[in-house]
Write an enzyme that holds these catalytic residues in place. Structure first.
Site, PDB file in Angstrom:
ATOM      1  N   GLY A  58      -9.567  -3.819  -2.022  1.00  0.00           N
ATOM      2  CA  GLY A  58     -10.396  -4.924  -1.570  1.00  0.00           C
ATOM      3  C   GLY A  58     -11.866  -4.703  -1.875  1.00  0.00           C
ATOM      4  N   ASP A  96       0.817  -1.208   0.000  1.00  0.00           N
ATOM      5  CA  ASP A  96       0.000   0.000   0.000  1.00  0.00           C
ATOM      6  C   ASP A  96       0.857   1.266   0.000  1.00  0.00           C
ATOM      7  OD1 ASP A  96      -2.905   1.224   0.940  1.00  0.00           O
ATOM      8  OD2 ASP A  96      -1.232   2.236   1.928  1.00  0.00           O
ATOM      9  N   ILE A 130      -5.428   2.407   0.437  1.00  0.00           N
ATOM     10  CA  ILE A 130      -5.467   1.880  -0.935  1.00  0.00           C
ATOM     11  C   ILE A 130      -5.708   0.380  -0.932  1.00  0.00           C
ATOM     12  CG2 ILE A 130      -4.233   1.702  -3.118  1.00  0.00           C
ATOM     13  CD1 ILE A 130      -5.161   4.540  -2.231  1.00  0.00           C
ATOM     14  N   ASP A 131      -5.133  -0.341   0.023  1.00  0.00           N
ATOM     15  CA  ASP A 131      -5.437  -1.768   0.169  1.00  0.00           C
ATOM     16  C   ASP A 131      -6.930  -1.964   0.412  1.00  0.00           C
ATOM     17  OD1 ASP A 131      -3.251  -3.483  -0.218  1.00  0.00           O
ATOM     18  OD2 ASP A 131      -2.387  -2.978   1.714  1.00  0.00           O
ATOM     19  N   VAL A 132      -7.501  -1.153   1.279  1.00  0.00           N
ATOM     20  CA  VAL A 132      -8.915  -1.291   1.607  1.00  0.00           C
ATOM     21  C   VAL A 132      -9.783  -0.998   0.388  1.00  0.00           C
ATOM     22  CG1 VAL A 132     -10.797  -0.388   3.024  1.00  0.00           C
ATOM     23  CG2 VAL A 132      -8.545  -0.782   4.045  1.00  0.00           C
TER      24      VAL A 132
END
Length: 411
Positions: free
Chosen positions: A187, A154, A182-184
């Site tokens: 996802g 991220d 950004i990971d969230v």
């Protein structure tokens, strides 16, 4: 085959009929860390049966601590409720055969290996789709197929997308967001893509390849900022807590702590001025419109700060929100949970039973027809090895899991 715990009681078998709109959908979760596990947890929350396939050493985040609950990483616990765990070594033929058997029975596969990383195991989409045209396969990468030399972290995506350059004090250094946002977002994008593919499969019987990556998700998540560049040819710059398009829209000092004021239109500004005893500003040419307020941002900030100094943040919060002026004190996380609780949002949900009863953040998705099932706590590593093997044996003759929305008599 890797070691596994003692046989689980018969009443703890793999459940493929969990409550929720995705009941009956089986997900083979080959992902780790955050983006993939967050996506699969959302699917589990909605009723999917998620089998988390981990390496013998476990998901990386099992070791990301502190903080911990007991001796378990709270990072791992935050994105892995509602799943079964089985630890398998892909380099061992017997274990790889188990992985393939799980995938063969799954409706959805989610993976975030490096681009091409699963090809040598025959677990990439191209290797699976010919025998499983109904398979929904979600591939999450950091930077797409051509960015495989870059680690999918991220922080790298925040740096390379421009997000860090836009975050922080005007005269300070670039800053990352306080969470791997950004990971969230990636996802979330993966989960939306999977749901779209499952919806179309109900009509066509065919699955799809869902591809998302951190870089594209970051550029999309920058919304108005990236839109300013793409559509307006403007490269935005760091503005601290100020907004490039609105004023006043930032924190202001009060008698005690700071208060966020987020004025989005002229009527809100007029009400703000009335409560602050600054009615004259509504007729002042410098502040009559949002455009003029932006142009005289610093002058306006000074006038508002002087008026706000008369009382504390909580006083202004009550007064302003009571009249429809968007405002809020800046809370810490504990205060944020307490505030959500006062609103009746019940932000904490207990998962699991008995000794393994673990608090997690309640799902933000609420459906009138279905309750999120919190019966399954985040799993201990390889806790479900025996029951997954029993499930594979019991379903050996039935073949791949089927979409419950289709007629079982259809080919």
């Amino acid at each position: 085959m890797s070691a596994h715990p003692d046989e689980a009681p018969a009443d703890h078998e793999i459940r493929t009929t969990r409550p929720g709109p995705l009941a009956g959908i089986v997900v083979a979760d080959l992902s780790r860390v955050l983006a993939g596990p967050y996506a699969t947890m959302l699917l589990a929350d909605l009723g999917a049966t998620v089998i988390k396939i981990e390496s013998p050493s476990g998901d990386d985040t099992r070791q990301w601590s502190p903080p911990v609950r007991g001796d378990e990483s709270t990072y791992f616990l935050s994105v892995n409720r509602g799943k079964y765990s089985i630890a398998l070594d892909f380099t061992r033929p017997a274990d790889l055969e188990v992985v393939r058997s799980i995938v063969a029975r799954a409706d959805v596969v989610v993976e975030n290996f490096k681009a091409g990383g699963l090809q040598r195991f025959g677990l990439d989409y191209a290797s699976l789709v010919n025998g499983r045209p109904d398979l929904v396969y979600a591939s999450i990468t950091g930077f797409g197929p051509q960015g495989s030399r870059l680690a999918g972290y991220d922080l790298l995506a925040q740096a390379l997308s421009g997000m860090m350059d836009l975050t922080g004090d005007v005269h300070g250094e670039p800053m990352r967001a306080g969470v791997a946002v950004i990971d969230v977002v990636t996802g979330l994008h993966a989960a939306v893509g999977i749901l779209a593919a499952l919806h179309r499969r109900r009509e066509s019987g065919r699955g799809d390849l869902v591809e998302v990556n951190l870089m594209s998700s970051a550029l999309s998540a920058l919304v108005n900022q990236s839109g300013a560049f793409v559509a307006g040819g403007v490269t935005p710059t760091r503005m601290g807590n100020a907004h490039p398009s609105l004023a006043p829209y930032e924190p202001f000092p009060t008698r005690d702590t700071e208060l966020v004021i987020a004025v989005g239109n002229d009527p809100q500004f007029a009400r703000l001025c009335r409560h602050l005893g600054l009615e004259r500003l509504v007729q002042d040419p410098r502040f009559t419109t949002n455009a003029s307020r932006r142009a005289h941002r610093e002058e306006l900030r000074e006038l508002l700060a002087q008026a706000l100094a008369a009382h504390g943040a909580d006083h202004w919060f009550d007064v302003l929100t009571g009249d429809g002026v968007p405002a809020a004190p800046i809370l810490d996380l504990a205060e944020g949970f307490a505030f959500a609780d006062r609103l009746g949002l019940s932000p904490v949900a207990m998962t699991g039973t008995g000794a393994r009863r673990i608090p997690t953040v309640r799902s933000p998705i609420r459906l009138a027809a279905d309750e999120v099932d919190y019966a399954m706590a985040p799993p201990e590593l390889d806790a479900d090895h025996a029951r997954v093997l029993r499930w594979l044996e019991a379903t050996a003759a039935s073949g791949p899991a089927r979409d419950p929305g289709r007629d079982p008599n259809e080919p």
